[in-house]
Enzyme design. Structure first.
Site, short mmCIF file in Angstrom:
data_model
loop_
_atom_site.label_atom_id
_atom_site.label_comp_id
_atom_site.label_asym_id
_atom_site.label_seq_id
_atom_site.Cartn_x
_atom_site.Cartn_y
_atom_site.Cartn_z
CB SER A 137 -6.47 -44.87 -37.22
OG SER A 137 -5.24 -45.01 -37.89
CG ASP A 161 -4.29 -37.53 -40.02
OD1 ASP A 161 -3.23 -38.18 -40.18
OD2 ASP A 161 -5.26 -37.97 -39.38
CG HIS A 182 -3.12 -40.28 -36.99
ND1 HIS A 182 -4.20 -40.26 -37.84
CD2 HIS A 182 -3.07 -41.55 -36.47
CE1 HIS A 182 -4.78 -41.45 -37.84
NE2 HIS A 182 -4.11 -42.25 -37.01
#
Length: 617
Positions: A142, A238, A264
């Site tokens: 991320s 995502d 996610h």
């Protein structure tokens, strides 16, 4: 930790179920937290630099990666079949950075990412310095993938120079250069993942709205020389790494935003596997049939369909639920119009605003955790937590109230500093101008003496006599044709008709070393011990004689007696030369020095070309 866990529960629902197990598993693994890796005598088989995602600065959620590179199974038992088992286990290094996004954290996204990149770079350089030649894997999830990807891109494109790993900015001799030949990378849900309008990283698909949360677009040059050694994994739909353009596919964009909670948080379940392998629950990986592939997409349907299937399974429904958004309509605008086309325009405004939560001049905004502490302190009757929240809120409010005062104080200091700097520059320029004018006058005096030492063509002859002290005196003899011409006119005539050999002279005070300084200035008449200025008298100027040499200047009707030739040259103060060379005093303008220097270039020829009246002034 309560704050971090609470935010995780609110933001990543699907990860919360494994959070406690992940933390326990991480505590059982070897690892170093910090910006620089300290060698303990064992470099291992290599190193993994772990960059945690948002709200996970410890990298706890990425426990699967650390298990894989230390030869452990998901339950932390040893895996003898792992290529990283035993002595081949890699050292684990955690990049230390805030990993926040304001207002869900005190540090803005841009500042957090910059700190993470610096920390990651320093960790890599530190390990390579201690263990040269060993492989290094940079991995992130991320926001951590954004940070890790930026560092990999900078390394691959040669944008990172020597790294100061010892915190000695004044001593560059101990800085370290990163060796890209041993670097590779693994990125999970990279926000800057390249793609097109059907799906790409969120920083490419959207435009920035909050200052300090910039959508930076794709990486310049990709991963450069590391392009075939960086693997990027992304789940279809995502929104962090596979968001469609909101103009082209508005329904898909909304479904993608919902996918933050549905998709996610699934990566940590599969990080213990090779990123190019198929996932254990049957999800296909686009890289499974191509070991050399670097962009891996994990097959998922729309977020709504995935959520409905999981909800139905929880209540016991085993039927089939199709992906009814698979055939959703799209809007294909002409000229390739996409929302991201507005990003350059938005950046023009965004880059000129303070990056939140910072307002500039010491002011800043509070984050949501401040209000969470106050609320929980009231509800839970926790005086310490309530006090901490109120203290943090008061500090923020106080900084905002002081903003105008800080603003005025800062700019007032800048103005004062600028004025002082201009005054210093002006004074320096004035001194330079005076020095230059003095030098010009001294050179004119030397030129007059030099030319007077040569025989004149029928008008005036001069003789130069050097005293034993090294100074020069001159006496002028006047011919019958110029009997009424004073000594200053004779000097000017000599300057106009020719020049004699240069006579080395002493150093002229204030004007450097002259060629041959005269005992008296050419525009002064010396009478024994006094120097007076002769009054000019207007006399008609006769035409110059016909000859090949330049004509001599016309004589004036000055009747002042010639200077006494016995007067020593030392009695004449050359310091007045700078004042008489030009009546204009150099101004305080910074460019006055340059103007004086330009005047110096005119040389003695300008003085030689002046008429008798100008010589008397």
């Amino acid at each position: 930790m309560d704050r971090l866990t609470g935010l995780r529960r609110r933001a990543i629902v699907s990860v919360a179920a494994i959070a406690s197990g992940v933390v326990i598993g991480t505590l059982c693994l070897p690892g170093t937290s910090g910006t620089a890796w300290a060698a303990d005598g064992d470099c291992g088989g290599g190193a993994v630099v772990v960059v945690g995602g948002t709200w996970d600065p410890e990298g706890a959620i990425m426990v699967g990666v650390t298990q894989r590179y230390t030869g452990l199974n998901p339950d932390n038992t040893e895996n003898p079949d792992s290529p990283y088992a035993g002595d081949n286990a890699y050292e684990i290094i955690y990049a230390d950075y805030p990993a926040t996004v304001w207002p869900l954290g005190a540090t803005g996204y841009d500042a957090s990412s910059e700190l993470g990149a610096a920390s990651t770079t320093k960790a890599v350089a530190s390990y390579q310095d201690a263990c040269p030649g060993n492989p290094v894997v940079i991995t992130g999830y991320s926001q951590g993938a954004r940070v890790a990807g930026d560092v990999l891109s900078d390394i691959g494109n040669g944008r990172i120079g020597a790294v100061d790993i010892h915190d000695t900015p004044d001593d560059p001799t101990d800085d370290v250069l990163i060796d890209p030949s041993t670097i590779s990378g693994e990125l999970f849900a990279d926000p800057r993942r390249p793609g097109d309008k059907t799906g790409e990283g969120i920083e490419l698909a959207l435009i920035g709205i909050i200052p300090g949360l910039t959508m930076t677009g794709s990486r310049d040059g990709g991963f450069g020389s590391l392009g075939d050694r960086v693997v990027s994994v992304c789940i279809d739909g995502d929104p962090i790494c596979d968001l469609p353009d909101p103009i082209y596919d508005p329904i898909g964009a909304l479904d993608g935003l919902a996918g933050y909670w549905v998709k996610h948080g699934r990566y940590p379940f599969f990080m213990f596997q090779d990123p190019r392998s198929n996932w254990w629950n049957g999800r296909e990986n686009s890289c499974a049939d191509d070991p050399a592939a670097t962009s891996c997409a994990i097959a998922f349907d729309s977020s709504v369909a995935e959520w409905l299937r999981e909800t139905a399974a929880d209540i016991g429904y085993m039927g089939t639920i199709p992906d009814f958004l698979a055939l959703r309509p799209t809007i294909d605008l002409p000229f390739g119009i996409e929302l991201s086309n507005l990003q350059p325009v938005v950046r023009l405004v965004q880059d000129r605003l303070p990056p939140l939560p910072r307002l500039g001049y010491g002011a800043y905004l509070p984050d949501v955790f401040v209000f969470e502490d106050i609320w929980n302190g009231i509800v839970g009757l926790d005086a310490d937590r309530f006090r901490a929240g109120i203290t943090a809120l008061g500090a923020s409010v106080g900084s905002v109230v002081r903003w105008p005062v800080s603003f005025v104080k800062y700019w007032a200091g800048r103005v004062v500093s600028t004025v002082q700097s201009v005054e210093v520059q002006s004074a320096t320029a004035t001194d330079l101008g005076r020095l230059t004018m003095t030098g010009i006058a001294a050179r004119d005096v030397a030129s007059a003496l030099r030319t007077s030492s040569a025989p004149s063509t029928g008008a005036t002859t001069s003789a130069a006599t050097t005293t034993s002290a090294g100074t020069t005196t001159s006496a002028g003899t006047t011919s019958a044709a110029a009997a009424t011409t004073d000594s200053a006119s004779a000097s000017a005539a000599g300057s106009a008709t020719g020049s004699g050999p240069a006579v080395p002279g002493p150093t002229v005070p204030g004007g450097g070393r002259g060629d041959a300084p005269s005992p008296a200035l050419p525009d002064r008449v010396v009478d024994d011990a006094t120097t007076e200025t002769a009054e000019p008298t207007a006399v008609p100027t006769p035409p110059p004689p016909e000859r090949s040499e330049p004509p001599a200047p016309s004589p004036t009707d000055s009747t002042t007696e010639p200077a006494d030739t016995t007067e020593p040259a030392d009695t004449v103060e050359t310091g007045t030369a700078g004042e008489q060379a030009g009546d204009d005093v150099p101004s305080d303008d910074p460019d006055s020095g340059a103007g004086s220097g330009q005047d110096a270039g005119s040389g003695s020829d300008d003085a030689a070309d002046t008429d008798g009246a100008s010589a008397d002034q």
